[in-house]
Design a protein around this motif. Structure first.
Motif, PDB file in Angstrom:
ATOM      1  N   LEU A  14       0.828  -1.206   0.000  1.00 15.95           N
ATOM      2  CA  LEU A  14       0.000   0.000   0.000  1.00 15.95           C
ATOM      3  C   LEU A  14       0.862   1.255   0.000  1.00 15.95           C
ATOM      4  O   LEU A  14       0.613   2.199  -0.767  1.00 15.95           O
ATOM      5  CB  LEU A  14      -0.927  -0.005   1.212  1.00 15.95           C
ATOM      6  CG  LEU A  14      -1.833   1.220   1.378  1.00 15.95           C
ATOM      7  CD1 LEU A  14      -2.730   1.390   0.167  1.00 15.95           C
ATOM      8  CD2 LEU A  14      -2.652   1.098   2.661  1.00 15.95           C
ATOM      9  N   VAL A  15       1.882   1.277   0.841  1.00 22.55           N
ATOM     10  CA  VAL A  15       2.757   2.451   0.923  1.00 22.55           C
ATOM     11  C   VAL A  15       3.418   2.728  -0.425  1.00 22.55           C
ATOM     12  O   VAL A  15       3.405   3.867  -0.931  1.00 22.55           O
ATOM     13  CB  VAL A  15       3.815   2.267   2.026  1.00 22.55           C
ATOM     14  CG1 VAL A  15       4.885   3.355   1.930  1.00 22.55           C
ATOM     15  CG2 VAL A  15       3.166   2.291   3.394  1.00 22.55           C
ATOM     16  N   PHE A  16       3.980   1.689  -1.027  1.00 21.97           N
ATOM     17  CA  PHE A  16       4.719   1.916  -2.270  1.00 21.97           C
ATOM     18  C   PHE A  16       3.795   2.064  -3.469  1.00 21.97           C
ATOM     19  O   PHE A  16       4.180   2.672  -4.476  1.00 21.97           O
ATOM     20  CB  PHE A  16       5.744   0.809  -2.476  1.00 21.97           C
ATOM     21  CG  PHE A  16       6.935   0.944  -1.581  1.00 21.97           C
ATOM     22  CD1 PHE A  16       7.928   1.863  -1.868  1.00 21.97           C
ATOM     23  CD2 PHE A  16       7.041   0.195  -0.425  1.00 21.97           C
ATOM     24  CE1 PHE A  16       9.021   2.018  -1.036  1.00 21.97           C
ATOM     25  CE2 PHE A  16       8.118   0.340   0.430  1.00 21.97           C
ATOM     26  CZ  PHE A  16       9.122   1.258   0.123  1.00 21.97           C
ATOM     27  N   ALA A  17       2.578   1.566  -3.394  1.00 21.83           N
ATOM     28  CA  ALA A  17       1.605   1.850  -4.450  1.00 21.83           C
ATOM     29  C   ALA A  17       1.243   3.334  -4.436  1.00 21.83           C
ATOM     30  O   ALA A  17       1.106   3.962  -5.493  1.00 21.83           O
ATOM     31  CB  ALA A  17       0.350   0.995  -4.267  1.00 21.83           C
ATOM     32  N   VAL A 172      -7.118  -2.727  -3.245  1.00 23.28           N
ATOM     33  CA  VAL A 172      -7.040  -4.126  -2.810  1.00 23.28           C
ATOM     34  C   VAL A 172      -6.109  -4.262  -1.605  1.00 23.28           C
ATOM     35  O   VAL A 172      -6.434  -4.964  -0.628  1.00 23.28           O
ATOM     36  CB  VAL A 172      -6.564  -5.020  -3.972  1.00 23.28           C
ATOM     37  CG1 VAL A 172      -6.177  -6.412  -3.470  1.00 23.28           C
ATOM     38  CG2 VAL A 172      -7.656  -5.140  -5.026  1.00 23.28           C
ATOM     39  N   LEU A 173      -4.953  -3.613  -1.648  1.00 24.59           N
ATOM     40  CA  LEU A 173      -4.006  -3.721  -0.538  1.00 24.59           C
ATOM     41  C   LEU A 173      -4.549  -3.061   0.727  1.00 24.59           C
ATOM     42  O   LEU A 173      -4.327  -3.563   1.840  1.00 24.59           O
ATOM     43  CB  LEU A 173      -2.671  -3.099  -0.946  1.00 24.59           C
ATOM     44  CG  LEU A 173      -1.897  -3.884  -2.006  1.00 24.59           C
ATOM     45  CD1 LEU A 173      -0.779  -3.047  -2.583  1.00 24.59           C
ATOM     46  CD2 LEU A 173      -1.348  -5.167  -1.410  1.00 24.59           C
ATOM     47  N   ALA A 174      -5.256  -1.939   0.560  1.00 26.76           N
ATOM     48  CA  ALA A 174      -5.862  -1.294   1.725  1.00 26.76           C
ATOM     49  C   ALA A 174      -6.927  -2.207   2.336  1.00 26.76           C
ATOM     50  O   ALA A 174      -7.022  -2.345   3.571  1.00 26.76           O
ATOM     51  CB  ALA A 174      -6.472   0.051   1.319  1.00 26.76           C
ATOM     52  N   ALA A 175      -7.733  -2.858   1.492  1.00 26.39           N
ATOM     53  CA  ALA A 175      -8.762  -3.773   1.996  1.00 26.39           C
ATOM     54  C   ALA A 175      -8.131  -4.983   2.674  1.00 26.39           C
ATOM     55  O   ALA A 175      -8.598  -5.436   3.731  1.00 26.39           O
ATOM     56  CB  ALA A 175      -9.661  -4.222   0.843  1.00 26.39           C
ATOM     57  N   VAL A 194      -9.040 -12.518  -5.051  1.00 30.47           N
ATOM     58  CA  VAL A 194      -8.693 -11.232  -5.671  1.00 30.47           C
ATOM     59  C   VAL A 194      -7.200 -10.960  -5.531  1.00 30.47           C
ATOM     60  O   VAL A 194      -6.530 -10.547  -6.481  1.00 30.47           O
ATOM     61  CB  VAL A 194      -9.518 -10.085  -5.042  1.00 30.47           C
ATOM     62  CG1 VAL A 194      -8.975  -8.722  -5.477  1.00 30.47           C
ATOM     63  CG2 VAL A 194     -10.978 -10.205  -5.442  1.00 30.47           C
ATOM     64  N   LEU A 195      -6.664 -11.198  -4.329  1.00 32.39           N
ATOM     65  CA  LEU A 195      -5.231 -10.995  -4.105  1.00 32.39           C
ATOM     66  C   LEU A 195      -4.403 -11.890  -5.016  1.00 32.39           C
ATOM     67  O   LEU A 195      -3.390 -11.470  -5.581  1.00 32.39           O
ATOM     68  CB  LEU A 195      -4.896 -11.274  -2.643  1.00 32.39           C
ATOM     69  CG  LEU A 195      -5.420 -10.262  -1.624  1.00 32.39           C
ATOM     70  CD1 LEU A 195      -5.235 -10.793  -0.202  1.00 32.39           C
ATOM     71  CD2 LEU A 195      -4.713  -8.929  -1.790  1.00 32.39           C
ATOM     72  N   LEU A 196      -4.846 -13.141  -5.167  1.00 37.49           N
ATOM     73  CA  LEU A 196      -4.115 -14.083  -6.011  1.00 37.49           C
ATOM     74  C   LEU A 196      -4.159 -13.655  -7.474  1.00 37.49           C
ATOM     75  O   LEU A 196      -3.136 -13.659  -8.172  1.00 37.49           O
ATOM     76  CB  LEU A 196      -4.711 -15.484  -5.848  1.00 37.49           C
ATOM     77  CG  LEU A 196      -4.024 -16.606  -6.638  1.00 37.49           C
ATOM     78  CD1 LEU A 196      -2.601 -16.807  -6.139  1.00 37.49           C
ATOM     79  CD2 LEU A 196      -4.814 -17.900  -6.506  1.00 37.49           C
TER      80      LEU A 196
END
Length: 273
Positions: A14-17, A172-175, A194-196
């Motif tokens: 999330l941070v680097f996105a 997605v990463l925040a969720a 979804v992550l996959l």
């Protein structure tokens, strides 16, 4: 173990996105100033305008000749004035279109491409290597303004794949971080899927970014100064092919080794605490 891994991955991801989105926005502002044709092609913007809108989603018409923005799309969803704001930090700034850059626009001080081509020919003629190429009949100059327009559909869709994937990763990463923090992620199988499924999308977004960068600058090696045909090295095609296959074999071997190690470790499973 999985929850701890996801916690680390979601936070860092999330941070680097978000950092990538920030640097991408800054890069877009630079492109607007130094590579205006790339920006116009990315947005399929044929006629420049003040307070230009950003096309969030659209489907381009396949026709090669278009006279205005309405004719460029079958349909589009645009954000008013966002392109001007993102490009020049001014919601009412003029964003030049493809037609402005090719034909010139005296009102905004935009030189026609044909004049740039003539100036470029004069400059290239001073290069010793080009002099030798000219003597052998192997000139590599631009012949028409149309050659300065990159592949618009390829850039338009690649750019939206890249940016769309980046926005999706942030959501997605925040969720994932939120659900994992509340210890509910393992019960949300749809989220795990979804992550996959997002994993290959990261590679597609990366390749789309390279397309935007490299196809978007065509035909220039040095923007508005040196065409790619003049800057290209004289390395034999056989040497390029040899290097390519060496890398192909090397990275294929590394891929097989990595998959083998991963499968072995997955079968062993995590150590019991």
């Amino acid at each position: 173990m999985a929850r701890k891994s996801i916690a680390v991955a979601s936070v860092f991801g999330l941070v680097f996105a978000l950092i990538t989105a920030f640097t991408g926005d800054r890069s877009g502002a630079i492109v607007a100033r130094v590579q205006p044709m790339k920006l116009a092609a990315l947005e399929a913007l044929y006629d420049g305008e003040e307070g230009a809108a950003l096309t969030a989603v659209g489907i381009l018409r396949p026709e090669a000749e278009r006279s205005n923005n309405e004719d460029a799309f079958y349909f589009k969803i645009a954000i008013p004035k966002m392109l001007s704001l993102m490009s020049f930090r001014d919601a009412d700034a003029f964003v030049p279109g493809i037609n402005d850059l090719v034909n010139g626009n005296p009102q905004y001080g935009i030189m026609p491409t044909i004049e740039k081509i003539e100036r470029g020919r004069v400059a290239i003629a001073e290069l010793e290597r080009f002099k030798q190429a000219r003597e052998t009949g192997d000139e590599a100059t631009l012949d028409s303004p149309a050659q300065t327009v990159p592949n618009v559909p390829l850039l338009f869709y690649s750019f939206r794949l890249m940016v769309g994937a980046g926005c999706l990763f942030i959501l997605v990463l925040a969720a994932a971080w939120w659900f994992n923090r509340r210890d509910t992620l393992e019960r949300k199988r749809w989220m795990l899927w979804v992550l996959l499924l997002c994993m290959p999308l990261a590679y597609l977004a990366s390749q789309a970014g390279w397309i935007v960068a490299e196809v978007g600058r065509q035909p220039w090696a040095i923007q508005d100064l040196m065409p790619v045909g003049v800057a290209a090295s004289r390395i034999a095609s056989g040497s390029v092919a040899t290097t390519f296959f060496i890398f192909l074999v090397l990275f294929t071997a590394l891929l097989v080794a990595e998959i083998s190690i991963l499968c072995k470790q997955i079968k062993i499973g995590p150590e019991k605490e």
